[in-house]
Scaffold this motif. Structure first.
Motif, PDB file in Angstrom:
ATOM      1  N   LEU A 151       4.965   4.874  -1.251  1.00 41.07           N
ATOM      2  CA  LEU A 151       3.528   4.718  -1.006  1.00 41.07           C
ATOM      3  C   LEU A 151       2.774   4.180  -2.213  1.00 41.07           C
ATOM      4  N   LEU A 152       3.171   4.622  -3.386  1.00 42.92           N
ATOM      5  CA  LEU A 152       2.437   4.210  -4.592  1.00 42.92           C
ATOM      6  C   LEU A 152       2.884   2.851  -5.103  1.00 42.92           C
ATOM      7  N   LEU A 193      -2.684  -1.123  -1.064  1.00 44.08           N
ATOM      8  CA  LEU A 193      -2.884  -0.165   0.025  1.00 44.08           C
ATOM      9  C   LEU A 193      -4.011   0.811  -0.315  1.00 44.08           C
ATOM     10  N   MET A 194      -4.023   1.272  -1.546  1.00 39.65           N
ATOM     11  CA  MET A 194      -5.067   2.210  -1.979  1.00 39.65           C
ATOM     12  C   MET A 194      -6.438   1.527  -1.949  1.00 39.65           C
ATOM     13  N   ALA A 217      -7.533   1.183   1.618  1.00 37.28           N
ATOM     14  CA  ALA A 217      -7.983   2.459   2.201  1.00 37.28           C
ATOM     15  C   ALA A 217      -9.440   2.720   1.831  1.00 37.28           C
ATOM     16  N   GLU A 218      -9.792   2.365   0.620  1.00 32.60           N
ATOM     17  CA  GLU A 218     -11.158   2.573   0.152  1.00 32.60           C
ATOM     18  C   GLU A 218     -12.123   1.621   0.858  1.00 32.60           C
ATOM     19  N   ARG A 241     -12.651   1.941   5.118  1.00 33.34           N
ATOM     20  CA  ARG A 241     -13.459   3.033   5.663  1.00 33.34           C
ATOM     21  C   ARG A 241     -14.961   2.705   5.658  1.00 33.34           C
ATOM     22  N   ARG A 279     -10.391   0.861  10.890  1.00 33.41           N
ATOM     23  CA  ARG A 279      -9.817   1.963  10.119  1.00 33.41           C
ATOM     24  C   ARG A 279      -8.389   1.595   9.713  1.00 33.41           C
ATOM     25  N   LEU A 280      -7.912   2.309   8.737  1.00 28.38           N
ATOM     26  CA  LEU A 280      -6.532   2.091   8.264  1.00 28.38           C
ATOM     27  C   LEU A 280      -5.693   3.304   8.644  1.00 28.38           C
ATOM     28  N   ASP A 281      -4.624   3.076   9.374  1.00 32.08           N
ATOM     29  CA  ASP A 281      -3.659   4.146   9.648  1.00 32.08           C
ATOM     30  C   ASP A 281      -2.404   3.858   8.820  1.00 32.08           C
ATOM     31  N   VAL A 282      -1.952   4.856   8.108  1.00 35.52           N
ATOM     32  CA  VAL A 282      -0.700   4.693   7.358  1.00 35.52           C
ATOM     33  C   VAL A 282       0.354   5.579   8.026  1.00 35.52           C
ATOM     34  N   VAL A 283       1.386   4.951   8.507  1.00 34.14           N
ATOM     35  CA  VAL A 283       2.477   5.709   9.131  1.00 34.14           C
ATOM     36  C   VAL A 283       3.529   5.923   8.052  1.00 34.14           C
ATOM     37  N   LEU A 322       4.759  10.965   9.450  1.00 32.36           N
ATOM     38  CA  LEU A 322       3.356  11.390   9.378  1.00 32.36           C
ATOM     39  C   LEU A 322       2.483  10.186   9.723  1.00 32.36           C
ATOM     40  N   LEU A 349      -1.164   8.997   9.099  1.00 27.64           N
ATOM     41  CA  LEU A 349      -2.425   9.268   8.405  1.00 27.64           C
ATOM     42  C   LEU A 349      -3.497   8.400   9.054  1.00 27.64           C
TER      43      LEU A 349
END
Lengths: 220, 65
Positions: free
Chosen positions: A63-64, A69-70, A73-74, A77, A83-87, B28, B30
């Motif tokens: 993820l990092l 991606l981070m 996400a900011e 929103r 919206r952002l969905d992270v699976v 998961l 999110l």
């Protein structure tokens, strides 16, 4: 090294969105995305009426590895209707499993821990050696009961306790040992371990070792 | 109570609570992922630990009735 998610996994996730009534586009063209997201190359765009969902499918361990991606996400929103969905997927289990130390090796590790404790009075470092013996025995016991050899180090005490391998008091000791272990391994200085604390952990390790030997004898 | 002075002034302001527990193993999703939760799950991936994620949003109380 970042291991990317396979197309089969992405297709499975897309299928789940389709089932929920979304129209799904794989690797959508940037022209379909808000300008803030054009550089990301998301895995899926799912749309239902005025609702737009950017879906990213990632392994937990990676993820990092995606700074964009981070940022996304900011940004997302704040965009109405998006919206952002992270699976987050679990990394596939690897076929090779390293074997834990044998009971005899664990005993030798315990003796080595004592030598470090006596010779250097660095009880945190000695505790690290002690932990490797405890971890080997706990992993062995957990594996015998649940066939779970992939539990993380920090969860191991809780799993061992939930399987009845150790008591709640021992689980607390083991959890404390994992925290010291992490501090020592990662070069942090937060932890100091007293002689008394080392002796308490040592007593736990010896008891665990004795119980493990007893079980081996009963089994043979 | 624990969030008094952190997110809201007093828990008297809380109108609605929805709580759920999730197992971190397995897949998961999110939904509407925030940077905070992505960061937390990413940094603890190798050593997963239990955590509490609190999301707060403002609601129009009249619409709740």
């Amino acid at each position: 090294m970042i291991e990317t998610v396979g197309s089969e996994s992405v297709a499975t996730v897309a299928g789940q969105y389709k089932q929920r009534g979304y129209q799904v586009v794989f690797e959508p063209d940037p022209s379909l995305l808000p300008k803030e997201a054009k550089s990301l190359h998301p895995d899926i765009l799912a749309s239902k009426g005025d609702e737009h969902v950017i879906v990213e499918v990632k392994y937990q361990q990676n993820l990092l590895g995606y700074p964009a991606l981070m940022r996304l996400a900011e940004v997302i929103r704040r965009i109405p209707g998006w919206r952002l969905d992270v699976v987050v997927l679990e990394q596939p289990k690897r076929p090779f499993e390293a074997q834990p130390l044998s009971v005899e090796d664990a005993k030798r590790r315990l003796e080595a821990a004592d030598r470090v404790a006596e010779g250097t009075a660095d009880y945190a470092a000695a505790l690290l050696l002690l932990w490797t013996a405890v971890e080997a025995i706990l992993r062995d016991q957990v594996k015998k009961q649940s066939d779970d050899s992939l539990t993380s180090t920090s969860r191991l005490p809780k799993v061992a306790y939930s399987l009845g391998v150790i008591s709640s008091q021992d689980a607390e000791t083991a959890e404390w040992m994992t925290r010291i272990r992490n501090d020592v391994v990662h070069g942090r200085t937060e932890s100091s371990v007293t002689r008394l604390e080392y002796d308490r952990a040592r007593e736990f390790a010896i008891r665990l070792l004795a119980e493990s030997r007893e079980q081996e004898l009963l089994a043979s | 109570m624990a969030l008094n002075g952190v997110i809201y002034i007093d828990d008297f302001q809380v109108a609605n609570i929805s709580a759920a527990k999730r197992d971190r193993s397995g897949t998961l999703i999110l939904e509407g992922a925030s940077p905070a939760i992505i960061n937390h799950i990413g940094t603890t991936a190798d050593e997963p630990r239990d955590f509490v994620f609190v999301a707060v949003e403002v609601v129009n109380l009249t619409t709740l009735l």
